[in-house]
Design a protein around this motif. Structure first.
Motif, PDB file in Angstrom:
ATOM      1  N   ILE A 112       0.845  -1.206   0.000  1.00  0.00           N
ATOM      2  CA  ILE A 112       0.000   0.000   0.000  1.00  0.00           C
ATOM      3  C   ILE A 112       0.875   1.249   0.000  1.00  0.00           C
ATOM      4  O   ILE A 112       0.608   2.206  -0.732  1.00  0.00           O
ATOM      5  N   ILE A 113       1.934   1.238   0.803  1.00  0.00           N
ATOM      6  CA  ILE A 113       2.845   2.391   0.854  1.00  0.00           C
ATOM      7  C   ILE A 113       3.485   2.606  -0.511  1.00  0.00           C
ATOM      8  O   ILE A 113       3.585   3.741  -0.988  1.00  0.00           O
ATOM      9  N   GLN A 114       3.917   1.531  -1.154  1.00  0.00           N
ATOM     10  CA  GLN A 114       4.528   1.649  -2.479  1.00  0.00           C
ATOM     11  C   GLN A 114       3.548   2.227  -3.491  1.00  0.00           C
ATOM     12  O   GLN A 114       3.917   3.079  -4.297  1.00  0.00           O
ATOM     13  N   LYS A 115       2.304   1.782  -3.429  1.00  0.00           N
ATOM     14  CA  LYS A 115       1.285   2.280  -4.356  1.00  0.00           C
ATOM     15  C   LYS A 115       1.040   3.779  -4.138  1.00  0.00           C
ATOM     16  O   LYS A 115       1.025   4.561  -5.090  1.00  0.00           O
ATOM     17  N   ILE A 116       0.858   4.168  -2.889  1.00  0.00           N
ATOM     18  CA  ILE A 116       0.622   5.578  -2.578  1.00  0.00           C
ATOM     19  C   ILE A 116       1.822   6.424  -2.976  1.00  0.00           C
ATOM     20  O   ILE A 116       1.674   7.490  -3.572  1.00  0.00           O
ATOM     21  N   GLN A 173       1.512   9.421  -5.693  1.00  0.00           N
ATOM     22  CA  GLN A 173       1.723  10.798  -5.256  1.00  0.00           C
ATOM     23  C   GLN A 173       2.983  11.418  -5.858  1.00  0.00           C
ATOM     24  O   GLN A 173       3.012  12.608  -6.154  1.00  0.00           O
ATOM     25  N   SER A 174       4.017  10.616  -6.034  1.00  0.00           N
ATOM     26  CA  SER A 174       5.242  11.170  -6.616  1.00  0.00           C
ATOM     27  C   SER A 174       5.027  11.565  -8.076  1.00  0.00           C
ATOM     28  O   SER A 174       5.636  12.522  -8.554  1.00  0.00           O
ATOM     29  N   LYS A 175       4.136  10.862  -8.768  1.00  0.00           N
ATOM     30  CA  LYS A 175       3.808  11.235 -10.152  1.00  0.00           C
ATOM     31  C   LYS A 175       3.074  12.569 -10.188  1.00  0.00           C
ATOM     32  O   LYS A 175       3.099  13.264 -11.199  1.00  0.00           O
ATOM     33  N   LYS A 176       2.401  12.925  -9.105  1.00  0.00           N
ATOM     34  CA  LYS A 176       1.667  14.191  -9.014  1.00  0.00           C
ATOM     35  C   LYS A 176       2.544  15.301  -8.457  1.00  0.00           C
ATOM     36  O   LYS A 176       2.072  16.383  -8.149  1.00  0.00           O
ATOM     37  N   TYR A 218       6.075  12.326   3.085  1.00  0.00           N
ATOM     38  CA  TYR A 218       6.749  12.153   4.365  1.00  0.00           C
ATOM     39  C   TYR A 218       6.514  10.721   4.835  1.00  0.00           C
ATOM     40  O   TYR A 218       5.396  10.225   4.764  1.00  0.00           O
ATOM     41  N   ILE A 219       7.566  10.079   5.306  1.00  0.00           N
ATOM     42  CA  ILE A 219       7.456   8.702   5.790  1.00  0.00           C
ATOM     43  C   ILE A 219       7.937   8.658   7.231  1.00  0.00           C
ATOM     44  O   ILE A 219       9.028   9.125   7.547  1.00  0.00           O
ATOM     45  N   TYR A 220       7.126   8.093   8.098  1.00  0.00           N
ATOM     46  CA  TYR A 220       7.447   7.929   9.514  1.00  0.00           C
ATOM     47  C   TYR A 220       8.000   6.526   9.708  1.00  0.00           C
ATOM     48  O   TYR A 220       7.390   5.548   9.287  1.00  0.00           O
ATOM     49  N   VAL A 221       9.160   6.429  10.330  1.00  0.00           N
ATOM     50  CA  VAL A 221       9.792   5.131  10.564  1.00  0.00           C
ATOM     51  C   VAL A 221       9.788   4.856  12.060  1.00  0.00           C
ATOM     52  O   VAL A 221      10.191   5.703  12.853  1.00  0.00           O
ATOM     53  N   LYS A 222       9.326   3.679  12.427  1.00  0.00           N
ATOM     54  CA  LYS A 222       9.248   3.306  13.834  1.00  0.00           C
ATOM     55  C   LYS A 222      10.099   2.052  14.065  1.00  0.00           C
ATOM     56  O   LYS A 222      10.008   1.085  13.315  1.00  0.00           O
ATOM     57  N   GLU A 223      10.919   2.075  15.118  1.00  0.00           N
ATOM     58  CA  GLU A 223      11.722   0.908  15.451  1.00  0.00           C
ATOM     59  C   GLU A 223      10.876  -0.095  16.218  1.00  0.00           C
ATOM     60  O   GLU A 223       9.933   0.263  16.907  1.00  0.00           O
TER      61      GLU A 223
END
Length: 55
Positions: A3-7, A11-14, A19-24
């Protein structure tokens, strides 16, 4: 992740800012279960980042 890859792709094409939040985590099995993904063979051990670790 699918899902993240699709979004991200849509969005990058637009020309949107993304912003990506990374959690350990200390529980990889639970993380894969919670997000509905499967581990990659390299993702079976939590590695500690070191000064020259390419991860």
């Amino acid at each position: 992740m699918p899902i993240i890859q699709k979004i991200y792709t849509e969005q990058s094409k637009k020309d949107k800012t993304i912003y990506i939040y990374v959690k350990e985590t200390t529980d990889l099995k639970a993380m894969f279960t919670n997000y509905g993904t499967v581990p990659d063979p390299k993702d079976t051990v939590i590695r500690k980042n070191k000064k020259y670790d390419p991860q």
